[in-house]
Design an enzyme around this catalytic site. Structure first.
Site, PDB file in Angstrom:
ATOM      1  N   CYS A 108       0.626  -1.586   0.143  1.00 40.06           N
ATOM      2  CA  CYS A 108       0.399  -0.429   0.122  1.00 40.06           C
ATOM      3  C   CYS A 108       0.524   1.267   0.197  1.00 40.06           C
ATOM      4  CB  CYS A 108      -0.760  -0.275   1.582  1.00 40.06           C
ATOM      5  SG  CYS A 108      -0.249  -0.301   2.882  1.00 40.06           S
ATOM      6  N   ARG A 114      -9.501  -1.210   5.980  1.00 40.16           N
ATOM      7  CA  ARG A 114      -9.140  -1.233   5.059  1.00 40.16           C
ATOM      8  C   ARG A 114     -10.392  -1.683   4.164  1.00 40.16           C
ATOM      9  NH1 ARG A 114      -5.220   0.413   7.497  1.00 40.16           N
ATOM     10  NH2 ARG A 114      -2.851  -0.458   7.643  1.00 40.16           N
ATOM     11  N   GLU A 116      -6.630  -6.462  -0.815  1.00 42.96           N
ATOM     12  CA  GLU A 116      -6.781  -5.984   0.064  1.00 42.96           C
ATOM     13  C   GLU A 116      -6.281  -4.589   0.258  1.00 42.96           C
ATOM     14  OE1 GLU A 116      -5.302  -5.179   4.298  1.00 42.96           O
ATOM     15  OE2 GLU A 116      -4.082  -5.928   3.026  1.00 42.96           O
ATOM     16  N   ARG A 171      -8.638  -0.447  12.033  1.00 47.49           N
ATOM     17  CA  ARG A 171      -7.687  -0.505  11.574  1.00 47.49           C
ATOM     18  C   ARG A 171      -8.742  -0.999   9.925  1.00 47.49           C
ATOM     19  NH1 ARG A 171      -2.823  -2.900  10.947  1.00 47.49           N
ATOM     20  NH2 ARG A 171      -1.874  -3.024   9.323  1.00 47.49           N
TER      21      ARG A 171
HETATM   22  C1  LIG Z   1       0.571  -4.899   2.834  1.00 45.85           C
HETATM   23  S1  LIG Z   1       2.388  -6.074   3.226  1.00 45.85           S
HETATM   24  C2  LIG Z   1       0.514  -7.970   3.037  1.00 45.85           C
HETATM   25  C3  LIG Z   1       0.638  -8.460   4.317  1.00 45.85           C
HETATM   26  C4  LIG Z   1      -0.491 -10.124   4.310  1.00 45.85           C
HETATM   27  N1  LIG Z   1      -1.359  -9.798   3.649  1.00 45.85           N
HETATM   28  C5  LIG Z   1      -0.287 -10.441   5.464  1.00 45.85           C
HETATM   29  O1  LIG Z   1      -1.307 -10.763   6.020  1.00 45.85           O
HETATM   30  O2  LIG Z   1       0.626 -10.339   5.645  1.00 45.85           O
HETATM   31  C6  LIG Z   1       2.782  -6.328   1.674  1.00 45.85           C
HETATM   32  C7  LIG Z   1       4.007  -7.384   0.941  1.00 45.85           C
HETATM   33  O3  LIG Z   1       4.576  -7.536  -0.001  1.00 45.85           O
HETATM   34  C8  LIG Z   1       5.492  -7.759  -0.115  1.00 45.85           C
HETATM   35  N2  LIG Z   1       5.991  -7.855  -1.141  1.00 45.85           N
HETATM   36  C9  LIG Z   1       6.221  -6.903  -2.157  1.00 45.85           C
HETATM   37  N3  LIG Z   1       6.914  -6.020  -3.732  1.00 45.85           N
HETATM   38  C10 LIG Z   1       6.920  -7.840  -3.193  1.00 45.85           C
HETATM   39  C11 LIG Z   1       6.957  -8.627  -5.226  1.00 45.85           C
HETATM   40  N4  LIG Z   1       7.631  -7.438  -5.928  1.00 45.85           N
HETATM   41  N5  LIG Z   1       7.040  -9.442  -4.838  1.00 45.85           N
HETATM   42  C12 LIG Z   1       6.691 -10.480  -3.884  1.00 45.85           C
HETATM   43  N6  LIG Z   1       6.296  -9.294  -2.562  1.00 45.85           N
HETATM   44  C13 LIG Z   1       6.314  -8.477  -2.413  1.00 45.85           C
HETATM   45  C14 LIG Z   1       5.921  -7.100   0.684  1.00 45.85           C
HETATM   46  O4  LIG Z   1       7.495  -7.967   1.213  1.00 45.85           O
HETATM   47  C15 LIG Z   1       5.024  -7.205   2.265  1.00 45.85           C
HETATM   48  O5  LIG Z   1       5.816  -8.106   2.766  1.00 45.85           O
END
Ligand SMILES: C[S@@+](CC[C@H](N)C(=O)[O-])C[C@H]1O[C@@H](n2cnc3c(N)ncnc32)[C@H](O)[C@@H]1O
Length: 426
Positions: A144, A237, A191, A235
Site C-alpha cells: 500500500c 482497510r 486488500e 484499522r
Molecule cells: C502489505 S504487506 C501484505 C501482508 C499480508 N497480507 C499479511 O497478512 O501479512 C505486502 C507484502 O508484499 C511483499 N512484497 C512487496 N513487493 C513484492 C514483490 N515484488 N514480490 C513479492 N512480494 C512482494 C512485502 O514484502 C510485504 O510482505
C-alpha cells in the site's frame, strides 16, 4: 463475538481431542478446560482463533489433502499469511505463495508447514503468469505504500512519481491483473489501505475498478471494513472482491459484531492466568514477576521526548502525539513502524510508571492471530510483520460470505472471457 461461539468450537474440538491436548494447544491447564466444558466458567472469546486452528489442523492430519480441499487459492504479497489463514479456516488449500522478504518467509514457513509442499517464490514481478498453478481464488494484499498518504507525500517530496506511474511498487496491481487474466480464477480478494479510494482524487481507484471490471470482466464489490469489530484495534482497510461471473454476493451477509473486544482482552494477564506458551516461554512476559518484560517499558529519554513532542504539536493546534491505551480502549492502527517508538499504542502502566509498548505476542493478538502463531524473528521484524498484516478474523469473515459464490462458479464453465483477457495482457 458471543461466548457461545468458542464453547461450540470447544465441543467440536472435544469430539477429536482429549482435554489434555486442547489444554496444551491453548496454553491452559486441564482443569480450566474442564471448567469451560462443564460451563462452570465461560470459555473466553479470545480462544476462538486457537480452537479454529486446532480443528483445522485435525482436518489436515485426518487425511485432509489437496484433493479433499473445497477450493485452491494462491497467496500473493503473502507477508505472514494473515489472508491465507482466513481462507484456510474455510477449507481452502494454498497452492502457490509469493513473498520476497526473507524475514517474512521465515515466519510464514514456520506457521504453515505445508508451504514447503508448494512453490514459495520471491519477486512476483519476474514470475511468468502461465507458470502460476491453476487456482480458484487469488488473494493479494498488494503493498500500500505508494497509495498511502504518507507514501505519496514522501514521494512527492522527492520529486518522484507515485501510484501507477511509479515504475516499481505502483505496478504491482498490474501483476495481480496479469495473473487474473492468465489464470481466470473464480474469484479474488484484494486488500489495501482505505486511502486507496481517495488517492489522486479517486483516479487510482477508478483505474483499478476499470481494469478489473471492464478489462478482465469480473463482477467487483468493495467495502471498507474496520478491524475493531473483531479485535480492539481501529484499522480500516478496503477489501475488493471479484467474481468471474454474475453472483448474488452481498456485503449485507457479513456478520460484524457491534461491540468488539477491548484492549484488556489481549494484554498479557498479570493475575497469574497468562498461559506459558511453549514457543514463547518468558520471551515477552516474565511469568515469575507476572509482568511484561521490562524492555517493553519506554526508556526515560524516549518517554520525555514523546511527551515534549506531543506538547509541541498540541500548542500548534495539531492532533499528533502518542496514543495512550487503557484496558477498555480500542487502539489506533498498528503500523509497520511500531518498532521505532511505539507511539501510536502505548500501554498505560499506572500514574507513577512509564508506559510500555505492546509485546509482539500482544500485537499478534491485536491482529487476531491465535496464540499458536509462532514468532521466530526479532522483535523489530515481528512488529513490522504484524503492522503490515491484516486483522485475520476480518478475512475469515469475508471468506465465509464469498465461498458459496465461489462454489457456484466452480460448477460453471469459464466462457471465452479467458482468451479475450489474455490477449490484453500477453
Ligand atoms: C502489505 S504487506 C501484505 C501482508 C499480508 N497480507 C499479511 O497478512 O501479512 C505486502 C507484502 O508484499 C511483499 N512484497 C512487496 N513487493 C513484492 C514483490 N515484488 N514480490 C513479492 N512480494 C512482494 C512485502 O514484502 C510485504 O510482505
Amino acid at each position: 463475538m458471543t461466548l457461545a461461539a468458542p464453547l461450540n468450537l470447544l465441543r467440536q474440538a472435544r469430539a477429536r481431542f482429549t482435554q489434555r491436548e486442547i489444554a496444551a494447544h491453548v496454553g491452559k491447564d486441564i482443569k480450566t478446560v474442564r471448567r469451560w466444558e462443564k460451563g462452570e466458567t465461560p470459555c473466553p472469546a479470545m480462544l476462538e482463533p486457537a480452537l479454529r486452528d486446532l480443528l483445522q489442523q485435525s482436518a489436515r492430519t485426518s487425511g485432509g489433502t489437496a484433493g479433499d480441499a473445497q477450493f485452491r487459492f494462491i497467496d500473493l504479497f503473502a507477508g505472514i499469511g494473515g489472508i491465507r489463514m482466513g481462507f484456510e479456516a474455510h477449507g481452502g488449500d494454498c497452492v502457490f505463495t509469493s513473498e520476497w522478504n526473507d524475514f517474512s518467509t521465515r515466519t510464514y514457513r514456520e506457521n504453515y508447514p505445508g508451504s514447503g509442499e508448494h512453490a514459495l517464490i520471491g519477486d512476483i514481478v519476474a514470475f511468468p503468469a502461465e507458470e502460476v498453478p491453476g487456482h480458484d481464488v487469488l488473494l493479494g494484499g498488494f503493498p500500500c505504500q505508494p497509495f498511502s498518504i504518507a507514501g505519496v507525500s514522501k514521494k512527492n517530496a522527492l520529486g518522484r512519481p507515485h501510484g501507477f506511474e511509479c515504475t516499481t511498487q505502483g505496478t504491482l496491481f498490474f501483476d495481480v491483473a496479469r495473473i487474473i487474466a492468465a489464470k481466470r480464477p473464480a474469484a479474488f480478494l484484494l486488500e489495501n489501505v482505505k486511502n486507496l479510494l481517495s488517492h489522486d482524487k479517486g483516479r487510482t481507484f477508478d483505474v483499478i475498478l476499470q481494469t478489473l471490471r471492464d478489462e478482465l470482466g469480473y463482477e467487483v464489490h468493495y467495502r471498507v471494513i474496520d478491524g475493531q469489530h473483531f479485535t480492539p484495534q481501529h484499522r480500516e482497510r478496503i477489501i475488493i472482491v471479484g467474481f468471474r461471473g454474475k453472483t448474488g454476493f452481498s456485503w449485507d451477509d457479513l456478520h460484524l459484531p457491534e461491540e468488539g473486544p477491548r484492549l484488556g482482552s489481549i494484554l498479557h494477564r498479570t493475575d497469574g492466568s497468562e498461559p506459558v506458551l511453549p514457543w514463547d516461554h518468558d520471551r515477552f512476559f516474565d511469568h515469575t514477576a507476572q509482568r511484561a518484560q521490562p524492555k517493553y517499558t519506554l526508556t526515560p529519554n524516549l518517554w520525555t521526548y514523546l511527551q515534549n513532542y506531543a506538547a509541541k504539536h498540541r500548542a500548534a493546534g495539531n492532533g499528533f502525539g502518542f496514543g495512550m491505551a487503557y484496558p477498555d480502549s480500542v487502539t489506533r492502527t498498528l503500523s509497520a513502524r511500531y518498532h521505532k517508538d511505539g507511539s501510536e499504542i502505548l500501554v498505560y502502566q499506572g500514574e507513577s510508571l512509564r508506559p510500555r509498548r505492546l509485546t509482539p505476542r500482544e500485537c499478534a493478538r491485536l491482529m487476531g492471530f491465535p496464540d499458536t502463531f509462532r514468532i521466530p524473528v526479532s522483535d523489530t521484524q515481528a512488529y513490522r510483520q504484524f503492522g503490515n498484516s491484516v486483522v485475520m478474523p476480518v478475512m475469515r469473515e469475508v471468506a465465509r460470505i464469498m465461498l458459496p459464490h465461489v462454489q457456484t462458479l466452480l460448477a460453471e464453465d469459464d466462457p471465452h472471457g479467458a482468451k479475450q483477457a489474455l490477449s490484453l495482457y500477453a
